[in-house]
Design an enzyme around this catalytic site. Structure first.
Site, PDB file in Angstrom:
ATOM      1  N   TYR A 101     113.673 -11.915 -39.978  1.00 55.24           N
ATOM      2  CA  TYR A 101     113.048 -10.002 -39.376  1.00 55.24           C
ATOM      3  C   TYR A 101     112.394  -9.309 -40.111  1.00 55.24           C
ATOM      4  CZ  TYR A 101     115.764  -6.980 -36.053  1.00 55.24           C
ATOM      5  OH  TYR A 101     116.282  -6.803 -35.054  1.00 55.24           O
ATOM      6  N   GLU A 105     109.776  -6.682 -40.248  1.00 47.36           N
ATOM      7  CA  GLU A 105     109.618  -5.188 -40.256  1.00 47.36           C
ATOM      8  C   GLU A 105     108.541  -4.370 -41.054  1.00 47.36           C
ATOM      9  OE1 GLU A 105     112.809  -2.408 -39.605  1.00 47.36           O
ATOM     10  OE2 GLU A 105     113.211  -2.809 -37.998  1.00 47.36           O
ATOM     11  N   ASP A 160      90.358  -3.281 -21.980  1.00 48.22           N
ATOM     12  CA  ASP A 160      91.314  -4.409 -22.262  1.00 48.22           C
ATOM     13  C   ASP A 160      90.895  -5.285 -21.589  1.00 48.22           C
ATOM     14  OD1 ASP A 160      94.061  -5.426 -20.622  1.00 48.22           O
ATOM     15  OD2 ASP A 160      94.628  -3.124 -20.163  1.00 48.22           O
ATOM     16  N   THR A 169      96.594  -9.681 -23.477  1.00 51.83           N
ATOM     17  CA  THR A 169      98.164 -10.192 -23.396  1.00 51.83           C
ATOM     18  C   THR A 169      97.574 -11.221 -24.076  1.00 51.83           C
ATOM     19  OG1 THR A 169      97.192 -11.091 -21.166  1.00 51.83           O
ATOM     20  CG2 THR A 169      98.923  -9.401 -21.707  1.00 51.83           C
ATOM     21  N   LYS A 178      97.820 -15.034 -20.469  1.00 50.75           N
ATOM     22  CA  LYS A 178      97.110 -15.687 -19.221  1.00 50.75           C
ATOM     23  C   LYS A 178      95.451 -15.830 -19.666  1.00 50.75           C
ATOM     24  CE  LYS A 178      97.915 -10.557 -17.535  1.00 50.75           C
ATOM     25  NZ  LYS A 178      97.740  -9.466 -17.753  1.00 50.75           N
ATOM     26  N   ARG A 214     103.398 -15.193 -24.457  1.00 51.26           N
ATOM     27  CA  ARG A 214     103.699 -14.337 -23.298  1.00 51.26           C
ATOM     28  C   ARG A 214     103.604 -13.302 -25.221  1.00 51.26           C
ATOM     29  NH1 ARG A 214     104.705 -14.322 -18.413  1.00 51.26           N
ATOM     30  NH2 ARG A 214     104.456 -12.268 -18.312  1.00 51.26           N
TER      31      ARG A 214
END
Ligand code: PLP
Length: 412
Positions: free
Chosen positions: A55, A57, A201, A226, A229, A235
């Site tokens: 974790y 954050e 984008d 992304t 791709k 991902r």
């Protein structure tokens, strides 16, 4: 051994059988889905690594948990590499997906009801660019620029005209189904002339951009992408911008939209960015485009209607109505033969989006699997046999399978 130590293949027969079936599907079929790719082994290992435990954050040096020494170094490395690759001042590598990267940019500069100017989904844009079923279309006031009705290219004069009339706060340049070059610099000039922000984008084009073979978006105020791709990473999503937006972007990603970052994915993004700097990656990206050009050329030689008459990227659209099919019919006929594409609207499509008049074809995956320009005539022939000659696709399935077994690199 306990179930906590066993790999999936010995512990759970059914799930393991699905894993094996999916591997067989991937390596024994021709995958022409333009948004999919095969990442390197190193990237997949990073995704499955112990960095999925942590974790973290917050951001490097400023976390809400102890024990972040090494995740801090991983994230810092991913950020530095991303900045270098895209030649931009600031990067956030935490977005879980491209959609969340876009949402974070919107949150950082827009209020509900603000105006966005973008390319609509049915002309090649993306759901998150203001489609009515998406948060972007519900929260913001969206106007679209259409493609030129004759050439199906972006008409920059028209974009400028609409921008001057509508005075949007944000202009989006970028697409999921546009095969030609996007002049991001010209979009920036238009944005400046009306006092708008520009978001590039580049989800689809990022791999070509970092390889230097597609126009650079670095003058945009914001760049989103992304990583799975054409970049061949895990991902996920990333955001780049000028440093003046650093705080507002960081706050929009965490704590506004997301909780703990997926540190395993961030490690994998760093691995992907390291690979992107190599000459091998540049050669890969060049081959992707050469393969797409060659595949389009062979389809055109067989009288198929390739939108814009070719491609300058990794993908293109084929109008299948002119050979008596709908997009969805073409997609499922090809699937029966072991060839994957997706149905796609073509500009000014007369069919509804669930049916479509076209298919989208891309070469990132088959190029990752080792196909060369010399293989494209054969790939085109399979497509022509199914779509034009209407040979029974299940009869071709075995031929396609043998082609894959003979020509794909054995990677996994
Ligand atoms: C794929 C894509 C996205 C969204 O990416 P996800 O990771 O699926 O959320 C956003 N914008 C464009 C232009 C895309 O092609």
């Amino acid at each position: 051994m306990s179930i906590f130590e066993e790999p999936i293949y010995s512990a759970f027969e059914y799930l393991n059988s699905l894993l094996n079936l999916e591997k067989k599907r991937l390596f024994e079929s021709i995958n022409l889905i333009a948004s999919e790719n095969l990442p390197s082994k190193a990237v997949l290992e990073a995704v499955g690594s112990v960095f999925s435990v942590k974790y973290a954050e917050g951001y490097p040096g400023n976390r809400y948990y102890g024990g972040c020494e090494f995740v801090d170094r991983v994230e810092t490395q991913a950020i530095e590499l991303a900045k270098k690759l895209f030649d931009m001042e600031f990067a956030n590598v935490q977005p879980h997906s491209g959609a969340q990267a876009n949402q974070a940019v919107f949150e950082s500069i827009l209020k509900d009801g603000d105006k966005i100017l973008s390319l609509s989904l049915d002309h090649g844009g993306h759901l998150t660019h203001g489609h009515k079923v998406n948060f972007s279309g519900k929260r913001y006031n969206v106007v679209f620029y259409p493609l030129d009705p004759k050439t199906y290219l972006i008409d920059l004069n028209l974009v400028e005209e609409i921008a001057k009339k509508e005075k949007p706060r944000l202009i989006i340049a970028g697409a999921s189904a546009y095969s030609r070059e996007i002049d991001f610099d010209a979009f920036r000039d238009i944005a400046d002339s009306v006092g708008a922000y520009l978001l590039a984008d580049v989800a689809h084009y990022a791999g070509l951009i970092v390889a230097g073979i597609y126009p650079s978006p670095k003058r945009a105020h914001f760049v989103t992408s992304t990583t799975h791709k054409t970049l061949r990473g895990p991902r996920g999503g990333i955001i780049l911008s000028q440093s003046s937006f650093a705080n507002s972007i960081n706050r929009a990603v965490f704590p506004f939209l997301q909780g703990g970052p997926h540190m395993n994915s961030i490690l994998a993004k760093a691995v992907c960015f390291e690979i992107c700097q190599t000459t091998e990656f540049k050669q890969y990206a060049e081959k992707v485009v050469l393969n797409a050009e060659e595949l389009a050329r062979h389809l055109i030689l067989n009288d198929l209607n390739v939108i814009t008459g070719g491609t300058s990227s990794h993908m293109f659209l084929v109008d299948v109505v002119s050979i008596g099919l709908t997009g969805i019919e073409a997609q499922s006929l090809l699937e029966e033969a072991g060839i994957y594409v997706n149905k796609n609207t073509i500009p000014y499509d007369k069919n509804p989006p669930a049916v479509c008049s076209g298919i989208r074809i891309g070469t990132p995956m088959i190029t990752s699997l080792g196909l060369e320009v010399s293989h494209m005539a054969q790939v085109a022939e399979f497509i022509v046999k199914v779509l034009k000659e209407r040979q029974a696709p299940d009869n071709l399935r075995e031929e396609v399978r043998q082609f894959c077994i003979q020509n794909f690199k054995k990677i996994f």
